[in-house]
Design an enzyme around this catalytic site. Sequence first.
Site, mmCIF file in Angstrom:
data_model
loop_
_atom_site.group_PDB
_atom_site.id
_atom_site.type_symbol
_atom_site.label_atom_id
_atom_site.label_comp_id
_atom_site.label_asym_id
_atom_site.label_seq_id
_atom_site.Cartn_x
_atom_site.Cartn_y
_atom_site.Cartn_z
ATOM 1 N N CYS A 105 -62.527 -62.475 2.482
ATOM 2 C CA CYS A 105 -62.206 -63.709 1.861
ATOM 3 C C CYS A 105 -63.474 -64.593 1.956
ATOM 4 O O CYS A 105 -64.488 -64.329 1.778
ATOM 5 C CB CYS A 105 -60.876 -64.147 2.276
ATOM 6 S SG CYS A 105 -60.391 -65.485 1.133
ATOM 7 N N GLY A 106 -63.184 -65.831 1.937
ATOM 8 C CA GLY A 106 -64.239 -66.722 2.033
ATOM 9 C C GLY A 106 -65.000 -66.723 3.247
ATOM 10 O O GLY A 106 -66.221 -67.241 3.145
#
Length: 199
Positions: A105-106
């Site tokens: 993800c991020g």
Amino acid sequence: MAAKTVYLAVYPTFADWETGHTTAHLTQHGYTVKTVGATTEPITTMGGLRIQPDLTLDDVRAEDDDTALLILTGAQLWDTGDELAPFARVARTFLDAGVPVAAICGATAGLAREGLLDDRTHTSAISFYLDATGYKGGEHYRESDAVTDHDLITAGPTEPVAFAREVFARLGVYEGEKLDAWYRLFHDSDASAYEVLES
């Protein structure tokens, strides 16, 4: 000594659902998971859980004999400033030492900003998400659930099971038929895979 310590980075807005499969199954296979924060002050995850880190970033040494892996998850903070940049810098020390790093993800954007995706095959949420970081690795981006390039594992935010599969493969927790069966069981709810895992 076999490398058995896994460091799980934790920070405010940590996406707590992204590593559940990974850490649970590593623990069941003899690994010790230690949470690592910028400080040892408790943090609150995106799911509202409070976690008190076991260690700080300053305590983590990639070169220690028992170090097996660093896991970085998503968090809103990856997209709102440089507060989590020190975690990406620690990831660099792991990769430089030949110790695996798994980012989902991020956290992939944090690695992109650190330059760690410029020459490694990788994935993320979507290509233009990483393009916004200004990184130079666009040609190495792959539209895939999860990608392993030597010691670097990356995955998008909707793929915690594929992320875990890549970690297990890289660490040799599951291999071959059992790795495939684990993925079929937890990703596809294929009950026939259970028998393979238990054999």
